[in-house]
Enzyme design. Structure first.
Site, PDB file in Angstrom:
ATOM      1  CB  THR A  48      -0.796   0.012   1.186  1.00 58.01           C
ATOM      2  OG1 THR A  48      -0.112  -0.180   2.350  1.00 58.01           O
ATOM      3  CG2 THR A  48      -1.927  -1.017   1.250  1.00 58.01           C
ATOM      4  CB  SER A 151       6.338   4.615   6.750  1.00 56.91           C
ATOM      5  OG  SER A 151       5.367   5.292   7.774  1.00 56.91           O
ATOM      6  CE  LYS A 161       5.161   7.813   1.005  1.00 51.05           C
ATOM      7  NZ  LYS A 161       4.417   7.707   2.194  1.00 51.05           N
ATOM      8  CG  ASP A 303       5.677   8.550  10.367  1.00 48.57           C
ATOM      9  OD1 ASP A 303       5.350   9.912  10.090  1.00 48.57           O
ATOM     10  OD2 ASP A 303       5.124   7.580   9.575  1.00 48.57           O
ATOM     11  CG  ASP A 305       6.889   9.127   5.667  1.00 46.46           C
ATOM     12  OD1 ASP A 305       6.625   8.556   6.626  1.00 46.46           O
ATOM     13  OD2 ASP A 305       6.122   8.945   4.600  1.00 46.46           O
ATOM     14  CG  ASP A 307       3.243   8.974   6.171  1.00 46.82           C
ATOM     15  OD1 ASP A 307       3.674   8.658   7.415  1.00 46.82           O
ATOM     16  OD2 ASP A 307       2.860   8.192   5.120  1.00 46.82           O
ATOM     17  NE  ARG A 308       1.644   5.368   9.878  1.00 46.05           N
ATOM     18  CZ  ARG A 308       1.410   3.868  10.113  1.00 46.05           C
ATOM     19  NH1 ARG A 308       1.242   3.706  11.403  1.00 46.05           N
ATOM     20  NH2 ARG A 308       1.197   3.060   9.158  1.00 46.05           N
ATOM     21  CD  GLU A 391      -6.482   1.730  10.627  1.00 45.28           C
ATOM     22  OE1 GLU A 391      -5.511   1.192  10.157  1.00 45.28           O
ATOM     23  OE2 GLU A 391      -7.265   2.316   9.743  1.00 45.28           O
TER      24      GLU A 391
END
Length: 544
Positions: A48, A151, A161, A303, A305, A307-308, A391
């Site tokens: 993903t 990630s 990615k 995190d 990169d 993205d969280r 989530e």
């Protein structure tokens, strides 16, 4: 507190939440040496979030990256993508050599590669923002991007990615094309890969372009006027320079609790299994920041990169990601933004059902999609979705004027929104969620991993609703059995079973011999245990 993703029946390591023993730290020189010297031990495999692996295992080597970069060049040519390619990378040890390999291949194809002006790290959301800004602003050609990151995965991992011109994660059709082309190149011994030792690159001040535009998506004036004491731990990731610039340029009382960059990540407490994993939704990895909760009105983590997001408040500690998603939605659509009434709320089908209840109370259309942020891209791009969240602590939302900000997960803006929320309402996200739970019910939520053979995983991925023959789930009539997402009709790749006050979803892991069970109950922890037990029984029956 956020729940760790602990496999079913496995105990938590006694080292969890403590700084790693020096013997655990990755040997960076060996890691980079293996990147160049190891033969590929397997094919390119896009999950993903791109291709991931470790050079020490032969699953992320220069050969893999050469093949992927060549395949991306061929994909761009086939699509007529002729503008700049924005290249980002995080702070993992393998990200720098992999980025260099990519630049050599792109340079040989004459691609206009755009890298950070100061040679710094560039987060995933910054690349998405750059792509959208270029393509909206009428710059030369159509832009796309690559981010070199695994990630939140451990320090020995690497990843790549691709983000097409829509700025978000590539969909399955795109990743399959790139994967197949890359594997053909690998099988051919990389004979057809072009590269140059002296690639030309263009430099961009990514920090300024992103940080100076933040006022378009966040009410920074309100945060500044609120005088909030903010803390942030970038967990040694690419967001560190961005948080420093945000504090300085926007006049915020923001303290970076640790600005150290070290590819061993020796300053990140180990996760539940005793491994170093820079997961800002894990109470173990975030233990150092949680200990400082009382020093700040709100504190954040990202995190590598960025993205969280992870949100820490004095009263709630580290918020469960679902709780912050619900608080964000209640705030944004409850008066925080004046988006049109038709603007919907996006959630993955394994996110908490309290989001459904909040959206319903607000009169907002709920769009429930399969796992993966790629399913939110079109809605964020055309403004039909104001917010998309999953989530696993990933989210993005529209600019204040209802136009797209990013179509990939942005870990920085949910953090800043937590501060905006507190400044404008007087309640931090933990307090906001607590009020929502008082109104709509206080769900218990968990994810567990269950061992499964590759054959069982294949069967689960193709399950039909008719194969679920039970009529009840933990004492309640089953209302729905879903194998396609209600928001867009796309296959779940598993099953979701819904009752009045509880639900579960089961789907096979893409990388491990397990299937994942996500479950939630509005009747408490005991009922949740029943739901999880019956979910496994139900899946076993369906598989046989």
């Amino acid at each position: 507190m956020a729940g760790p993703e602990v496999p079913h029946g496995v105990s938590v390591s006694p080292a969890a939440g403590r700084l790693p023993d020096p013997a655990l730290l990755v040997d960076v020189d060996a890691l980079i040496g293996a990147y160049y010297d190891e033969a590929p031990a397997g094919p390119v495999a896009f999950g993903t979030s791109g291709h991931r692996g470790s050079s020490l295992a032969g699953t992320f080597t220069e050969a893999h990256v050469l093949a992927i970069a060549e395949a991306v060049c061929r994909y761009r040519e086939a699509q007529g993508t002729d503008g700049p390619l924005f290249l980002g990378r995080d702070t993992h040890a393998l990200s720098e050599p992999a980025a260099r390999t990519i630049v050599e291949v792109l340079g040989a194809h004459g691609v206009d590669v755009v890298v950070d002006a100061g040679g710094g790290f560039t987060p995933t959301p910054v690349i998405s923002h750059a792509i959208l800004t270029h393509n909206r602003g009428g710059g030369r050609g159509t832009a796309d991007g690559i981010v070199v990151t695994p990630s939140h995965n451990p320090p020995e991992d690497g990843g790549v990615k691709y983000n097409p011109p829509h700025g978000g994660p590539a969909d399955t059709g795109v990743t399959k094309w790139i994967e197949q082309e890359a594997n053909t190149l690998l099988e051919g011994g990389l004979r057809d890969v072009r590269r140059t030792a002296e690639p030309a690159v263009r430099r961009r001040d990514y920090v300024t372009a992103y940080v100076d535009d933040l006022g378009a998506v966040i009410d920074l004036d309100a945060i500044r006027a609120g005088g909030l004491r903010l803390g942030v731990d970038p967990l040694g990731g690419a967001s560190a320079a961005y948080w420093a610039a945000i504090a300085e340029r926007h006049g915020l009382d923001l303290t970076i609790t640790n600005d150290e960059i070290d590819p061993t990540f020796r300053f990140v407490p180990v996760d539940w299994d005793g491994k170093v994993r820079m997961d800002c939704s894990s109470p173990y990895a975030m233990a150092r920041l949680t200990e400082l909760a009382g020093s700040f009105d709100i504190a954040f983590g990202n995190d590598p990169d960025a993205d969280r997001h992870g949100i820490v408040t004095p009263g709630a500690g580290l918020l469960n990601p679902n709780h912050h998603l619900a608080a964000c939605i209640a705030y944004l659509f409850g008066g925080g933004r004046s988006w049109p009434a038709s603007t919907g709320v996006g959630k993955t089908l394994v996110s908490s059902a309290i989001i459904d209840r909040v959206a319903g109370d607000l009169g907002r259309r709920l769009v429930e999609v399969p796992v993966g942020f790629k399913w939110f891209v079109d809605g964020l791009l055309d403004g039909s979705l104001g917010f998309g969240g999953e989530e696993s602590a990933g989210a993005s939302f529209l600019r204040r004027d209802g136009t797209p900000w990013s179509t990939d997960k942005d870990g920085l803006i949910p953090c800043l929104l937590a501060a905006e929320m507190a400044a404008r309402t007087g309640a931090d996200p933990g307090e906001t969620y607590d009020r929502l739970a008082e109104r709509f019910g206080r769900p218990a939520y968990r994810r567990v991993d269950v061992a499964a053979t590759p054959e069982q995983k294949q069967v689960l991925g193709r399950l039909s609703a008719e194969q679920v023959t039970r009529g009840e789930l933990a004492g309640e009539p089953i209302r729905e059995v879903l194998t396609n997402a209600p928001g867009n009709g796309a296959p779940i790749g598993g099953v979701k079973v819904v009752a009045e006050s509880a639900w579960f979803a089961a789907r096979p892991s893409g990388t491990e011999d397990v299937y994942k069970v996500y479950a939630e109950s509005f009747r408490g922890e005991e009922h949740l245990e029943e739901v999880i037990a019956e979910a496994q029984e139900l899946v076993t029956e369906a598989l046989t």
